[in-house]
Scaffold this active site. Sequence first.
Site, mmCIF file in Angstrom:
data_model
loop_
_atom_site.group_PDB
_atom_site.id
_atom_site.type_symbol
_atom_site.label_atom_id
_atom_site.label_comp_id
_atom_site.label_asym_id
_atom_site.label_seq_id
_atom_site.Cartn_x
_atom_site.Cartn_y
_atom_site.Cartn_z
ATOM 1 N N HIS A 167 0.836 -1.200 0.000
ATOM 2 C CA HIS A 167 0.000 0.000 0.000
ATOM 3 C C HIS A 167 0.869 1.247 0.000
ATOM 4 C CE1 HIS A 167 0.846 0.803 4.262
ATOM 5 N NE2 HIS A 167 0.517 -0.476 4.523
ATOM 6 N N CYS B 101 3.351 -4.666 6.775
ATOM 7 C CA CYS B 101 2.969 -4.404 5.382
ATOM 8 C C CYS B 101 4.169 -3.910 4.594
ATOM 9 C CB CYS B 101 1.860 -3.363 5.328
ATOM 10 S SG CYS B 101 0.270 -3.981 5.903
#
Length: 491
Positions: A450, A466
């Site tokens: 992301h 992440c």
Amino acid sequence: MTDLVTRPDADTAPVEASDSQSTAPLDGGGETPPLAWAPAEPAPRKRRLGLWIGIPAAIAAVALVASSLVLIAPGTTVAGVPVGGMTPGAAADALQQRLAETTVVLAGADGEPEVTGAELGASLDAKALADRAFGEHPMWNVTSWFSDPNSASVSIDAVAATAALSAAAPELFTEPTDATIAFDAATASFVATPAVPGTGVDVESVRLALQKALADGQTRVEIDATPVEVPALHTTATADESIAKLNGMLDAAGFYVGAERTVPVDRAVAASWLSVEPIDDGTFEITADAAAIQPVVDELAPLVNRGAEDGKVITDSSGDVLREIAPGISGRELGDTSSVASDFAAQLADGNAAFALPVTEVAPVITTLARRIDVNLSEQRAYLYENNQVVQSWYISSGAEGFSSSTGNFRIRAKLESQNMGNRDLTKAPYYFTPDVPWVMYYNGDEALHGAYWHNNFGNVMSHGCINMPVDAAAYVFEWAPMGTEVSVHY
């Protein structure tokens, strides 16, 4: 005078002696003359009168038996006509002759004119009736003599009958007006002019009268000459059926490739190719002019031909399609058109105005883009591979100590343009809250690629597991990588 001599037996009879013979006394004295016997009479012939009478009688009896094998029994009638004692052939002639001579009187018409069965074109299956009469009532079978009359079905030639009746009583007849069909330019459709009925004598009533007269043994019959309505040969209903067919053809007229009407044909143009003519059976015949169609055929090629449009798909490393960028459209080339005009004309005559063109398909070229994402934790860098070639790469930030990013081979399983991450209550795990995280692509549980707008320290570990990317890089990957794209995370 002549002398008599006798034969020396009881059956003797006097006979005359000739002059050369002499006589002498029978008591002697001189020579005894020789006796002269009369010639014997021929034996009487036997009388054969009975034989000569019997032979003709026998011949007559044989002839009678023979004739009884080919004749119809006495007293037999067929359709009111006596046919007893006739051969089937003679009986058939008699039947047809009686029907031909039977007279129909048009009672009530001027002068009460008459027409005969012959003039009316009346007929019946005389041979079949005669053969049946002989088969059921032969002369040799005496139990079949004097049979009841047989009925017969009379046929009549409607055209001949109408002509004969109208000639005999013209005041009873008015000609019907047939319906007509024409193309109306204002509505670009075929339309009908309705039929108008005429008047005349009911031909069926004449046929029934003839049939009854024949069955009753009558040679003359009257019918009521009151005129009845006579429908036109080409009725409005028949015209309307043809119009529905014709206008349906105009709706569909064109040259087709598959289900696609590639070259539509204007309604007026299609109508100009067609001719609609009434025919003798009361219907309308549709024909088409191949010469009129040919100029349109000559202009088809540029309207039909097209080049193929190449396609492009995104696949995984195994070749499975993940997303179609461009589907690819086949091209086509018009084939041999030398018989198209004549073939289309024949097809139009059958009511089909959708002509399938002969074309050759030109297949498109489909470009395959095998895409995958490679995340190198040692380099803190993400690479985009397309057909095993690196097309883009960026520094990333993976999980910090205690939040290390998982390694392995994964696939993107969910995509969100924006999402809040963490927990607003910072007293509870995961003890962080980041609103509106952009371009989120989950690949392993809650681990995702992301964008990270809150720092610019890419190339160093920073996240809670992440893979952080620059916002513009994450936006690019979001569009570039479809669902199912392979993601490899390794050191």
